[in-house]
Design a protein around this motif. Structure first.
Motif, short mmCIF file in Angstrom:
data_model
loop_
_atom_site.label_atom_id
_atom_site.label_comp_id
_atom_site.label_asym_id
_atom_site.label_seq_id
_atom_site.Cartn_x
_atom_site.Cartn_y
_atom_site.Cartn_z
N TYR A 1 0.83 -1.16 0.10
CA TYR A 1 0.01 -0.09 0.00
C TYR A 1 0.95 1.33 -0.02
O TYR A 1 0.62 2.17 -0.55
N SER B 1 -7.75 -5.35 -2.43
CA SER B 1 -6.89 -4.48 -3.01
C SER B 1 -6.69 -4.80 -4.27
O SER B 1 -6.28 -4.39 -5.26
N ARG C 1 1.96 8.33 -0.62
CA ARG C 1 0.85 7.56 -0.77
C ARG C 1 -0.51 8.41 -0.63
O ARG C 1 -1.31 8.38 -1.19
N SER D 1 -3.26 10.33 -2.85
CA SER D 1 -4.77 9.83 -2.72
C SER D 1 -5.60 10.96 -2.21
O SER D 1 -6.82 11.13 -2.68
N TYR E 1 -6.03 13.28 -5.50
CA TYR E 1 -6.67 12.46 -6.18
C TYR E 1 -8.12 12.61 -5.78
O TYR E 1 -9.17 12.86 -6.78
N SER F 1 2.76 10.14 -7.40
CA SER F 1 2.62 8.70 -7.53
C SER F 1 3.77 8.25 -8.47
O SER F 1 4.05 6.96 -8.23
N ASN G 1 1.37 2.03 -6.28
CA ASN G 1 0.55 1.15 -7.42
C ASN G 1 -0.80 1.79 -7.46
O ASN G 1 -1.49 1.10 -8.02
N ASN G 2 -1.10 2.96 -6.77
CA ASN G 2 -2.14 3.64 -7.43
C ASN G 2 -2.05 4.41 -8.40
O ASN G 2 -3.17 5.37 -9.05
N HIS H 1 -4.80 3.96 -11.38
CA HIS H 1 -6.21 4.51 -11.06
C HIS H 1 -6.11 6.04 -11.49
O HIS H 1 -7.13 6.63 -11.97
N SER H 2 -4.96 6.78 -11.02
CA SER H 2 -4.98 8.22 -10.85
C SER H 2 -5.04 8.57 -12.58
O SER H 2 -5.35 9.69 -12.87
N ASP I 1 -2.62 -4.88 -13.31
CA ASP I 1 -3.63 -4.28 -12.76
C ASP I 1 -4.91 -4.59 -13.97
O ASP I 1 -4.92 -3.63 -14.95
#
Length: 376
Positions: free
Chosen positions: A66, A111, A217, A221, A224, A250, A256-257, A260-261, A294
């Motif tokens: 995470y 996750s 992180r 987030s 975001y 990121s 690892n996000n 998504h972003s 992913d």
């Protein structure tokens, strides 16, 4: 000759290790993990404790997955490899070990964006919750349920659990990371309720706490989520600025996000008609999602290509919807059905627009009925 260490002594140290994991204190958790591994070599035989140790290795790796760059701990077993090891011991589990095995497996499935599977494991954990007397562990359980129900757009249930979790975390100074995450869930639920005036203050507080923690992180987030809130308000220009900052952080930290972003940034760029820039971001996002394995964001980036670049390739759009429906990711189905309907409407393709509006309404009904939470 080395003296044998009592398993009870090692058990106490594993409990301390878990405390550091829950506080997201990576340096302290790493030190305790190393000490436990050394002491286990000298410990009297205790199969239950060895299983407890395996579970904690799994939970430790999820913490690292995470917070840390995706390539920082390549020399260690992955969560998937650790999970296989735990599952071979599943029949030997009882009581508290059963609780942790279900809780951690639920976290793993969450996750992977497998929200229905996650909730299933959390419900199994709930059957063993009477073994747990620790306040923080009760908060952990409620937070995890809140997070999963939010992912399934079961907003009222999510709010019930997150308020219980935050009430406990607020009593302890050392759980700021979890407080930030609770604020994300609360804000996300307010966003689903369309209460944007209540959403933004929680996100601004989350950003303030994340900056205090100097946690890349959490900062990414928070930025975001603020950007996404502005996007839901259709202030795409402001949304773009926040999400660009999130992507930059990121990307630099190799988190690892990032897929998504990048998906959301590309989507808002397309909505503003910045097609060339959007396509570049989408292609880069697709490459990173493939690199990280992913599947969700590979599929979603392919959807953006089908909708905006390939002049509404309906087979591509439908492939993504089928992928999402199979995994019961209904919140994404709702969003992309609306976006697709809107694009068709602007092109005066009203029959196709109506089809996707109907798909959106059908999905909303599934969410509201709660059918998405059950395997029938």
């Amino acid at each position: 000759m080395n003296q044998t260490i009592p398993s009870s002594h090692v058990g106490v140290k594993i409990n301390e290790w878990y405390k550091m994991i829950r506080q997201f204190s990576i340096p302290d958790a790493e030190i305790l993990k190393a000490e436990v591994e050394q002491e286990i070599q000298q410990m009297e035989e205790d199969q239950d404790l060895l299983i407890y140790y395996s579970l904690m290795c799994f939970r430790h790796q999820m913490m690292l997955d995470y917070l840390e760059p995706v390539d920082k701990y390549l020399h260690r077993p992955t969560t998937t490899e650790l999970l296989k090891k735990i599952e071979t011991s599943q029949k030997k589990l009882s009581g508290m070990l059963h609780y942790y095995s279900f809780l951690f497996r639920g976290m793993y499935e969450f996750s992977k964006k497998e929200y229905l599977k996650a909730i299933g494991f959390y419900r199994e954990a709930e059957q063993q919750l009477f073994h747990i007397t620790d306040d923080i562990e009760q908060a952990e359980f409620h937070f995890k349920l809140a997070e999963a129900y939010y992912g399934m757009k079961q907003s009222h249930v999510s709010m019930h659990h997150v308020s219980k979790a935050l009430e406990i975390y607020n009593q302890y100074e050392l759980y700021k990371v979890r407080k930030v995450q609770c604020l994300f869930v609360i804000a996300g639920n307010y966003e689903d309720f369309k209460c944007y005036d209540k959403c933004l203050p929680h996100l601004e507080k989350a950003l303030e706490l994340s900056n205090e923690l100097q946690n890349a992180r959490l900062i990414s987030s928070a930025l975001y989520n603020i950007g996404k809130c502005y996007g839901e308000m259709e202030n795409f220009e402001k949304a773009e600025k926040y999400i660009e900052k999130s992507v930059r952080i990121s990307d630099q930290a190799k988190l690892n996000n990032l897929p998504h972003s990048m998906f959301t940034l590309a989507k808002y760029l397309f909505k503003q008609g910045k097609s060339k820039c959007a396509a570049e971001v989408s292609n880069k996002g697709l490459a990173i999602a493939l690199q990280q394995g992913d599947g969700l964001f590979v599929s979603l980036q392919q959807y953006l290509k089908a909708l905006y670049i390939d002049a509404i390739d309906q087979s591509g759009v439908k492939n993504t919807i089928q992928y999402l429906e199979k995994r019961k990711n209904y919140s994404y189905v709702e969003d992309i059905a609306l976006d697709t309907a809107t694009v068709f409407a602007k092109a005066n393709e009203f029959e196709q627009s109506h089809f996707y509006y109907q798909k959106m309404i059908e999905t909303q009904n599934q969410i509201q009925r709660g059918e998405c939470l059950y395997e029938i």
